[in-house]
Motif scaffolding. Structure first.
Motif, PDB file in Angstrom:
ATOM      1  N   PRO A   9     -88.402  15.376 -54.022  1.00  0.00           N
ATOM      2  CA  PRO A   9     -87.472  14.577 -53.203  1.00  0.00           C
ATOM      3  C   PRO A   9     -86.812  15.606 -52.807  1.00  0.00           C
ATOM      4  O   PRO A   9     -86.445  15.479 -51.934  1.00  0.00           O
ATOM      5  CB  PRO A   9     -87.008  13.476 -54.318  1.00  0.00           C
ATOM      6  N   GLY A  51     -87.506   6.897 -56.338  1.00  0.00           N
ATOM      7  CA  GLY A  51     -88.680   7.452 -55.833  1.00  0.00           C
ATOM      8  C   GLY A  51     -89.815   6.745 -56.749  1.00  0.00           C
ATOM      9  O   GLY A  51     -89.812   6.310 -57.688  1.00  0.00           O
ATOM     10  N   SER A  98     -89.978   8.657 -51.560  1.00  0.00           N
ATOM     11  CA  SER A  98     -89.084   8.714 -52.073  1.00  0.00           C
ATOM     12  C   SER A  98     -87.341   8.306 -51.127  1.00  0.00           C
ATOM     13  O   SER A  98     -87.999   8.204 -49.897  1.00  0.00           O
ATOM     14  CB  SER A  98     -88.160  10.610 -52.457  1.00  0.00           C
ATOM     15  N   VAL A 121     -84.366   9.688 -59.740  1.00  0.00           N
ATOM     16  CA  VAL A 121     -84.819  11.460 -59.121  1.00  0.00           C
ATOM     17  C   VAL A 121     -83.601  12.445 -59.534  1.00  0.00           C
ATOM     18  O   VAL A 121     -83.924  13.117 -59.732  1.00  0.00           O
ATOM     19  CB  VAL A 121     -84.308  11.421 -57.578  1.00  0.00           C
TER      20      VAL A 121
END
Length: 450
Positions: free
Chosen positions: A123, A140, A312, A352
């Protein structure tokens, strides 16, 4: 200048409140979110209230339809009235920086303060600019090959991590109508087929764009994908297939493999009455979840490193923001409030940010214990073993999308949405065109898209 704009905005808001006879105080910052379902909105408002209690900074949470996000942001930018923070998809990160809507410098400062090494690389890389990051990655997910691990184990098959392993599994397990080797999307007007095709082409290192725009597909590597897709389509049930059939056939225990999003994870475990497993007589059974494995990073013969197809979402700081307050809100959302951020929909919001410098896996551990499900609830860690949890979040390390690294995401998106690939691949596995003709047809049509 930003302070002046904010002062004018607050004055206008105060005047409107007075005119309406409302006595509540104006917020310090405004936050646009596309997570506008009532339960998800309530969680975000709760987090905003906790942030205000901790910092004294009031946040107005404003729901926005994702389909309206682009036009609303453009109009607000022209009026000098953007919110301070916007929750937005990948597709808007880099274009909004170029348009001046987002302040990449402010976002980069947040990423660096939280720690680059605490984020999944995928991401971050997808939002990278020349000098930093367009926005702060917040959550994400990665598309998955969902497979019957119990059947693979019984036949001594390797997990379906590459083209060869998938084809070997089809050879061993395909026995229609009791068991289909795969359920591949074949309905050409469905976005699901477009998404699966991008994933499989990425897996073999094939992309229709480079830094200059359209890049003709290589015939040899594209033919490998054409042949692979033909094989999985031929191992699928007859008919026009899309996401619904793939889930239904897998839930009935009649296929060895499908490609799906992680939003299937709670349904596999019998936690959603509208989509129950039918592999046995108990719609709440967790048997199918226990028998399932997943693969996120998938490779073809010309790209042994493979790729994961990732989606994402980001928190962007706008050009009209009160920078310090917006940064404080995002830092809180990604730290003390991160469990609340992820709890909005844990099955589709992978962390993430994996943890902190002191505890590198802190947020993965918290996320795995968050409840998923609709009609019944259970944490993912209760439903799936630790190796599968690691595979679920690990895909974000290598997550990719066409055009991101090349600065051509907009063009790549037009190519995908044109459904040229869907139509030509269908012509190939239906036998109406050969491989060389298919590659030529794809290049002709994609090359005409601007």
């Amino acid at each position: 200048m930003k302070t002046f704009k904010k002062a004018n905005r607050l004055m206008a808001s105060t005047a409107l409140i007075a005119a309406l006879g409302v006595t509540s105080a104006a917020a310090d910052i405004r936050f646009w979110t596309t997570e506008n379902q009532p339960e998800r909105l309530e969680r975000q408002e709760r987090m905003a209230a906790d942030f205000e209690a901790a910092t004294g900074i009031a946040v107005e949470v404003i729901p926005v339809e994702e389909s309206d996000l682009g036009t609303r942001a453009t109009a607000a930018f022209a009026a000098g009235d953007l919110p301070d923070v916007i929750y937005h998809p990948l597709s808007q990160a880099l274009p909004w920086v170029e348009a001046g809507i987002l302040d990449a410098e402010a976002a980069t400062e947040v990423v660096e303060k939280l720690g680059l090494d605490t984020f999944a690389p995928g991401p971050l890389n997808m939002a990278a600019t020349e000098d930093g990051y367009a926005s702060v990655p917040v959550d994400g997910w990665t598309q998955m090959i969902v497979y019957r691990k119990d059947l693979f184990d019984a036949e001594g098959l390797e997990p379906p991590t590459n083209f060869a392993n998938v084809l070997a599994a089809i050879e061993a397990l395909h026995n229609p109508p009791e068991m289909f080797g795969f359920v591949a999307p074949t309905k050409v007007d469905e976005g699901y087929m477009s998404q699966v095709l991008e994933h499989i082409l990425l897996a073999n290192g094939v992309s229709p764009v480079d830094e200059n725009g359209f890049a003709p597909l290589d015939e040899a590597t594209t033919t490998e994908v054409l042949d692979f897709y033909k094989a999985i389509a031929e191992a699928s049930p007859p008919g026009e297939l899309f996401w619904d059939q793939s889930r239904t056939v897998y839930f009935a225990g009649q296929t060895a493999m499908i490609i799906w999003s992680p939003f299937i994870l709670d349904e596999l475990a019998g936690l959603r009455d509208s989509a129950p497993p039918t592999i046995n007589d108990d719609p709440t059974s967790r048997d199918l979840a226990a028998a399932t494995g997943i693969v996120t990073n998938f490779s073809g013969p010309s790209n042994p490193d493979g790729a994961a197809w990732a989606d994402s979402r980001y928190l962007g700081i706008t050009a009209d923001a009160d920078i310090e307050e917006a940064q404080a809100f995002i830092e809180y959302s990604m730290n003390d409030g991160y469990s609340q951020t992820l709890s909005i929909a844990p099955e589709g919001k992978f962390p993430v940010r994996r943890g902190t410098a002191d505890n590198p896996t802190e947020f993965v551990e918290i996320w795995s214990k968050l409840d998923v499900g609709v009609d019944r609830k259970a944490p993912l860690a209760e439903l799936y073993d630790s190796a599968m949890i690691d595979e679920i979040v690990g895909g974000l390390d290598v997550g990719k999308r066409w055009g991101v690294a090349e600065g051509q995401l907009g063009l790549a998106s037009k190519m995908i949405n044109s459904q040229v690939l869907n139509r030509v691949f269908r012509q190939y596995f239906d036998g109406s065109i050969d491989a060389a003709g298919a590659v030529a047809a794809i290049n002709d049509e994609l090359g005409a898209i601007e």
